[in-house]
Write a protein that holds these residues in place. Structure first.
Motif, PDB file in Angstrom:
ATOM      1  N   LEU A  42       0.689  -1.131  -0.021  1.00 11.12           N
ATOM      2  CA  LEU A  42      -0.123   0.045  -0.071  1.00 11.12           C
ATOM      3  C   LEU A  42       0.935   1.147  -0.082  1.00 11.12           C
ATOM      4  O   LEU A  42       1.746   1.310   0.743  1.00 11.12           O
ATOM      5  CB  LEU A  42      -0.809  -0.011   1.172  1.00 11.12           C
ATOM      6  N   LEU A  43       0.736   1.890  -0.949  1.00  8.89           N
ATOM      7  CA  LEU A  43       1.421   3.297  -1.233  1.00  8.89           C
ATOM      8  C   LEU A  43       0.690   4.627  -0.919  1.00  8.89           C
ATOM      9  O   LEU A  43      -0.651   4.574  -1.296  1.00  8.89           O
ATOM     10  CB  LEU A  43       2.076   3.383  -2.552  1.00  8.89           C
ATOM     11  N   THR A  44       1.303   5.484  -0.432  1.00  7.00           N
ATOM     12  CA  THR A  44       0.709   7.045  -0.264  1.00  7.00           C
ATOM     13  C   THR A  44       1.615   7.856  -0.327  1.00  7.00           C
ATOM     14  O   THR A  44       2.963   7.711  -0.598  1.00  7.00           O
ATOM     15  CB  THR A  44       0.100   7.232   1.195  1.00  7.00           C
ATOM     16  N   ASN A  45       1.290   9.057  -0.487  1.00 10.35           N
ATOM     17  CA  ASN A  45       2.021  10.425  -0.597  1.00 10.35           C
ATOM     18  C   ASN A  45       2.304  11.008   0.751  1.00 10.35           C
ATOM     19  O   ASN A  45       1.638  10.589   1.625  1.00 10.35           O
ATOM     20  CB  ASN A  45       1.615  11.385  -1.570  1.00 10.35           C
ATOM     21  N   LEU A  46       2.913  12.059   0.834  1.00 14.45           N
ATOM     22  CA  LEU A  46       3.118  12.591   2.016  1.00 14.45           C
ATOM     23  C   LEU A  46       1.968  13.327   2.632  1.00 14.45           C
ATOM     24  O   LEU A  46       1.726  13.186   3.829  1.00 14.45           O
ATOM     25  CB  LEU A  46       4.335  14.035   1.929  1.00 14.45           C
ATOM     26  N   ALA A  47       1.099  13.766   1.992  1.00 13.55           N
ATOM     27  CA  ALA A  47      -0.361  14.405   2.386  1.00 13.55           C
ATOM     28  C   ALA A  47      -1.049  13.120   2.919  1.00 13.55           C
ATOM     29  O   ALA A  47      -1.784  13.322   4.051  1.00 13.55           O
ATOM     30  CB  ALA A  47      -1.133  14.984   1.205  1.00 13.55           C
ATOM     31  N   GLY A  48      -1.045  12.084   2.452  1.00 17.04           N
ATOM     32  CA  GLY A  48      -1.969  10.765   2.800  1.00 17.04           C
ATOM     33  C   GLY A  48      -1.257  10.451   4.177  1.00 17.04           C
ATOM     34  O   GLY A  48      -2.159  10.061   4.816  1.00 17.04           O
ATOM     35  N   SER A  49      -0.261  10.240   4.306  1.00 16.59           N
ATOM     36  CA  SER A  49       0.500   9.738   5.305  1.00 16.59           C
ATOM     37  C   SER A  49       0.523  10.883   6.638  1.00 16.59           C
ATOM     38  O   SER A  49       0.091  10.503   7.574  1.00 16.59           O
ATOM     39  CB  SER A  49       2.069   9.462   5.222  1.00 16.59           C
ATOM     40  N   LEU A  50       0.402  12.168   6.186  1.00 14.25           N
ATOM     41  CA  LEU A  50      -0.100  13.281   7.179  1.00 14.25           C
ATOM     42  C   LEU A  50      -1.617  13.306   7.681  1.00 14.25           C
ATOM     43  O   LEU A  50      -1.769  13.393   8.747  1.00 14.25           O
ATOM     44  CB  LEU A  50       0.537  14.679   6.772  1.00 14.25           C
ATOM     45  N   ALA A  51      -2.610  13.024   6.784  1.00 14.56           N
ATOM     46  CA  ALA A  51      -3.739  12.771   7.048  1.00 14.56           C
ATOM     47  C   ALA A  51      -4.192  11.734   7.947  1.00 14.56           C
ATOM     48  O   ALA A  51      -5.136  11.704   8.465  1.00 14.56           O
ATOM     49  CB  ALA A  51      -4.498  13.052   5.715  1.00 14.56           C
ATOM     50  N   PHE A  52      -3.395  10.569   7.609  1.00 12.69           N
ATOM     51  CA  PHE A  52      -3.850   9.432   8.171  1.00 12.69           C
ATOM     52  C   PHE A  52      -2.400   8.842   8.896  1.00 12.69           C
ATOM     53  O   PHE A  52      -1.695   7.652   8.275  1.00 12.69           O
ATOM     54  CB  PHE A  52      -4.339   8.289   7.049  1.00 12.69           C
TER      55      PHE A  52
END
Length: 101
Positions: A42-52
């Protein structure tokens, strides 16, 4: 694979941490021909990792497929293990009400 890895790096994608078995795929062969790999992520970007910030990926056991099911969860880890037991004698402790409040 090199193109895919370059895409991940160029897009600044981050891998979500996982819980469970290290491998997510098996070729289902027996003996020395059996291959185990970690193909599913499962990959995410920085905004996704900060949001979750509590997002985790759970690798469930393989049952009918050569891939294991993946479940994403986004919650705080529980403070107590699931088998937490309350002992009635704790009520008699002088600091009991202070600790609970």
């Amino acid at each position: 694979m090199d193109h895919f890895n370059s895409f991940i790096a160029n897009a600044s994608l981050l891998e979500v941490r996982f819980l469970g078995d290290q491998y997510t795929w098996c070729n289902n062969n027996a003996g020395p021909k059996r291959i185990w790999l970690r193909l599913d992520r499962l990959l995410t970007n920085l905004a996704g990792s900060l949001a979750f910030p509590n997002l985790k990926l759970i690798h469930k056991p393989r049952i009918l497929s050569d891939h294991c099911p993946l479940v994403a969860i986004n919650r705080e880890p529980s403070r107590f293990p699931r088998n937490f037991k309350f002992c009635r004698q704790w009520i008699q402790d002088d600091d009991f009400h202070t600790v609970i409040s």
